[in-house]
Design an enzyme around this catalytic site. Structure first.
Site, PDB file in Angstrom:
ATOM      1  N   ARG A 234      -6.436  -0.308  -5.476  1.00  0.00           N
ATOM      2  CA  ARG A 234      -7.887   0.123  -6.140  1.00  0.00           C
ATOM      3  C   ARG A 234      -7.390   0.202  -7.785  1.00  0.00           C
ATOM      4  O   ARG A 234      -6.493   0.740  -8.231  1.00  0.00           O
ATOM      5  CB  ARG A 234      -8.088   1.677  -5.475  1.00  0.00           C
ATOM      6  CG  ARG A 234      -9.272   1.623  -4.102  1.00  0.00           C
ATOM      7  CD  ARG A 234     -10.656   1.057  -4.841  1.00  0.00           C
ATOM      8  NE  ARG A 234     -11.429   0.705  -4.139  1.00  0.00           N
ATOM      9  CZ  ARG A 234     -11.905   0.123  -2.406  1.00  0.00           C
ATOM     10  NH1 ARG A 234     -11.337  -0.742  -2.895  1.00  0.00           N
ATOM     11  NH2 ARG A 234     -13.181  -0.161  -2.250  1.00  0.00           N
ATOM     12  N   HIS A 282     -13.187  -8.181  -8.228  1.00  0.00           N
ATOM     13  CA  HIS A 282     -13.108  -7.404  -6.496  1.00  0.00           C
ATOM     14  C   HIS A 282     -13.724  -8.341  -6.072  1.00  0.00           C
ATOM     15  O   HIS A 282     -14.637  -7.674  -4.582  1.00  0.00           O
ATOM     16  CB  HIS A 282     -14.279  -6.166  -7.262  1.00  0.00           C
ATOM     17  CG  HIS A 282     -13.290  -5.367  -5.967  1.00  0.00           C
ATOM     18  ND1 HIS A 282     -13.469  -3.795  -6.393  1.00  0.00           N
ATOM     19  CD2 HIS A 282     -13.081  -5.353  -4.210  1.00  0.00           C
ATOM     20  CE1 HIS A 282     -13.073  -2.701  -5.255  1.00  0.00           C
ATOM     21  NE2 HIS A 282     -13.091  -3.695  -4.052  1.00  0.00           N
TER      22      HIS A 282
HETATM   23  P1  NDP Z   1      -4.595   1.554   5.637  1.00  0.00           P
HETATM   24  O1  NDP Z   1      -5.518   2.737   5.311  1.00  0.00           O
HETATM   25  O2  NDP Z   1      -4.596   0.326   6.844  1.00  0.00           O
HETATM   26  O3  NDP Z   1      -3.189   1.315   4.862  1.00  0.00           O
HETATM   27  C1  NDP Z   1      -2.644   2.258   3.553  1.00  0.00           C
HETATM   28  C2  NDP Z   1      -1.237   1.762   3.155  1.00  0.00           C
HETATM   29  O4  NDP Z   1      -1.165   2.346   2.214  1.00  0.00           O
HETATM   30  C3  NDP Z   1      -0.543   2.636   4.592  1.00  0.00           C
HETATM   31  O5  NDP Z   1       0.707   2.191   4.862  1.00  0.00           O
HETATM   32  C4  NDP Z   1       0.222   4.050   3.701  1.00  0.00           C
HETATM   33  O6  NDP Z   1       0.739   4.531   4.419  1.00  0.00           O
HETATM   34  C5  NDP Z   1       0.135   3.611   2.091  1.00  0.00           C
HETATM   35  N1  NDP Z   1      -0.324   4.989   1.926  1.00  0.00           N
HETATM   36  C6  NDP Z   1      -1.270   5.505   1.941  1.00  0.00           C
HETATM   37  N2  NDP Z   1      -1.396   6.674   0.229  1.00  0.00           N
HETATM   38  C7  NDP Z   1       0.226   6.368   0.588  1.00  0.00           C
HETATM   39  C8  NDP Z   1       0.920   7.040  -0.330  1.00  0.00           C
HETATM   40  N3  NDP Z   1       0.492   8.419  -0.690  1.00  0.00           N
HETATM   41  N4  NDP Z   1       2.551   6.989  -0.788  1.00  0.00           N
HETATM   42  C9  NDP Z   1       2.678   5.275  -0.197  1.00  0.00           C
HETATM   43  N5  NDP Z   1       2.422   4.519   0.684  1.00  0.00           N
HETATM   44  C10 NDP Z   1       0.798   5.733   0.694  1.00  0.00           C
HETATM   45  O7  NDP Z   1      -5.375   0.733   4.414  1.00  0.00           O
HETATM   46  P2  NDP Z   1      -6.242  -0.961   4.325  1.00  0.00           P
HETATM   47  O8  NDP Z   1      -4.286  -1.571   3.994  1.00  0.00           O
HETATM   48  O9  NDP Z   1      -6.932  -1.742   5.680  1.00  0.00           O
HETATM   49  O10 NDP Z   1      -6.342  -1.370   3.364  1.00  0.00           O
HETATM   50  C11 NDP Z   1      -5.937  -0.760   1.746  1.00  0.00           C
HETATM   51  C12 NDP Z   1      -6.492  -0.480   0.621  1.00  0.00           C
HETATM   52  O11 NDP Z   1      -6.699  -1.837  -0.226  1.00  0.00           O
HETATM   53  C13 NDP Z   1      -7.543   0.110   1.162  1.00  0.00           C
HETATM   54  O12 NDP Z   1      -7.701   1.583   0.949  1.00  0.00           O
HETATM   55  C14 NDP Z   1      -8.581  -0.377  -0.608  1.00  0.00           C
HETATM   56  O13 NDP Z   1      -8.935   0.517  -1.418  1.00  0.00           O
HETATM   57  C15 NDP Z   1      -8.279  -2.121  -0.796  1.00  0.00           C
HETATM   58  N6  NDP Z   1      -9.176  -2.897  -0.665  1.00  0.00           N
HETATM   59  C16 NDP Z   1      -9.085  -4.182  -1.785  1.00  0.00           C
HETATM   60  C17 NDP Z   1      -9.755  -5.049  -1.316  1.00  0.00           C
HETATM   61  C18 NDP Z   1     -10.416  -5.748  -2.406  1.00  0.00           C
HETATM   62  O14 NDP Z   1     -11.788  -6.569  -2.369  1.00  0.00           O
HETATM   63  N7  NDP Z   1      -9.804  -5.752  -3.698  1.00  0.00           N
HETATM   64  C19 NDP Z   1     -10.481  -4.993   0.247  1.00  0.00           C
HETATM   65  C20 NDP Z   1      -9.897  -3.931   1.244  1.00  0.00           C
HETATM   66  C21 NDP Z   1      -9.488  -3.323   0.759  1.00  0.00           C
HETATM   67  P3  NDP Z   1       1.421   4.725   6.232  1.00  0.00           P
HETATM   68  O15 NDP Z   1       0.890   3.704   6.495  1.00  0.00           O
HETATM   69  O16 NDP Z   1       2.712   6.009   6.009  1.00  0.00           O
HETATM   70  O17 NDP Z   1       0.180   5.431   6.134  1.00  0.00           O
HETATM   71  C1  OXD Z   2     -13.128  -2.770   0.515  1.00  0.00           C
HETATM   72  C2  OXD Z   2     -13.336  -3.118  -0.776  1.00  0.00           C
HETATM   73  O1  OXD Z   2     -12.432  -1.632   0.146  1.00  0.00           O
HETATM   74  O2  OXD Z   2     -13.895  -4.609  -0.912  1.00  0.00           O
HETATM   75  O3  OXD Z   2     -13.312  -3.064   1.606  1.00  0.00           O
HETATM   76  O4  OXD Z   2     -12.885  -3.040  -2.051  1.00  0.00           O
END
Ligand code: NDP
Ligand code: OXD
Length: 319
Positions: A234, A282
């Site tokens: 993000r 994006h």
């Molecule tokens: P998940 O919830 O599966 O994974 C999130 C990861 O981030 C976990 O490993 C979590 O840790 C870690 N995390 C969260 N907060 C912290 C913190 N404060 N410090 C350290 N690590 C942290 O999410 P996804 O992998 O499915 O997706 C990740 C993000 O990608 C989405 O939230 C979205 O914002 C973004 N995204 C962007 C897209 C795009 O097109 N650009 C498309 C899809 C998603 P833990 O394992 O310990 O919980």
């Molecule tokens: C998502 C994105 O969160 O597309 O899936 O950003």
């Protein structure tokens, strides 16, 4: 015969694709597609489910009967900030179609920086034939911040390409094939990292996390001639003026950015002007709307059959 509980669809996505995908799902339910603007207030307040991507600001004030809210994407920051979000489960979109797209984007960006794509493109435009020294992937350490669904899949695929991969997450992960760190190990993780990949959700803790002081801790003596920052998570997690300063003073050699503080990225942003910065709108992993509706239908079936919903967001953690 009475209809099953109805579904609101409020997706700021391609309206034609949404309409087309709605032809084949949610049989036996009324579907209120807010893009068509024909819904009565009564129908909206009666709906049990909502599938949303960047929904209207007043949606939850109008849809007061919701039992489950489904995010149209993997991220949920767009929902959590809205007023009136009901105290009902919030389910995010997790699907191989999305995971695969993100991993393709991450692997492609890492390879473009590894293989000096921008430099060769610039040379080609000048009709210049000049072969450069080329490190191998195995000499380069990619540090993935966020080891969730997307981070772990991207990490695996980067390893297949030969990169050394290390990972960082809030809670420490035990993964046989890579060194992993939790929050207390951040500085050690950064000092080992040549290419930093951000796949974090946007929460209070991750807002502005990618700033100048973090970039300064990356490995400054790696084989690429300077660290690279790649963000597919993000834009609210990155401080763009610090990215620009880091590029200008050499703390960063390059970047790949799919997400921005403000989207669309304003036309006058200086980020557009760097050869070593790849910008995508994006688009790293857009949701496939057919797959999204299949996932929502599956989860509604589970819910109505008394089974636990999958991929429910932990509101305390914010993701
Ligand atoms: P998940 O919830 O599966 O994974 C999130 C990861 O981030 C976990 O490993 C979590 O840790 C870690 N995390 C969260 N907060 C912290 C913190 N404060 N410090 C350290 N690590 C942290 O999410 P996804 O992998 O499915 O997706 C990740 C993000 O990608 C989405 O939230 C979205 O914002 C973004 N995204 C962007 C897209 C795009 O097109 N650009 C498309 C899809 C998603 P833990 O394992 O310990 O919980
Ligand atoms: C998502 C994105 O969160 O597309 O899936 O950003």
């Amino acid at each position: 015969m009475s209809l099953k509980p109805s579904v609101i669809v409020d997706l700021k996505m391609n309206p034609e694709s949404v309409r087309d995908a709605l032809q084949t799902v949610f049989h036996g339910r009324e579907v209120i597609n807010l893009a068509d603007d024909t819904a009565t207030p009564h129908a909206v307040s009666d709906a049990a489910y909502a599938v949303v991507w960047k929904p209207s600001a007043d949606l939850f004030q109008r849809a007061t009967g919701l039992k489950v809210v489904f995010s149209g994407g993997a991220g949920v920051d767009h929902v959590l900030k809205l007023p009136g979000l009901p105290d009902a489960p919030l389910v995010r979109f997790v699907d191989p179609t999305l995971t695969t797209r993100m991993s393709e984007w991450v692997v492609m960006q890492c390879l473009m920086h590894l293989r000096q794509h921008a430099t060769y493109q610039a040379q080609a435009r000048q009709r210049e034939w000049n072969e450069r020294a080329q490190p191998e992937a195995r000499e380069v350490t990619v540090g993935v911040m966020g080891l969730g669904v997307l981070g772990q899949d991207a990490a695996r695929k980067l390893q297949i390409m030969g990169f050394k991969v290390i990972g960082w997450s809030r809670t420490r992960k035990s993964i046989d094939t890579m060194d992993t760190y939790d929050q207390s190990g951040l500085d050690v993780f950064l000092a080992r990292t040549d290419i930093l990949v951000g796949l974090l959700p946007l929460t209070a803790e991750t807002t502005d996390i990618f700033d100048g002081s973090l970039f300064a801790k990356l490995n400054q003596s790696g084989p690429l001639g300077g660290p690279v920052f790649i963000n597919g998570g993000r834009g609210g997690s990155q401080v763009e003026r610090d990215i620009v300063s880091a590029l200008d003073n050499g703390t960063l050699k390059g970047a790949s950015l799919d997400v921005f503080e403000q989207e669309p990225l304003p036309r006058d942003s200086v980020l557009w002007g760097y050869d070593q910065v790849y910008i995508t709108p994006h688009a790293a992993a857009a949701s496939d709307v057919h797959a999204l509706f299949r996932h929502v239908s599956r989860q509604i079936d589970r819910f109505e059959n008394g089974l636990p919903l999958e991929h429910v967001v932990d509101r305390n953690n914010g993701y």
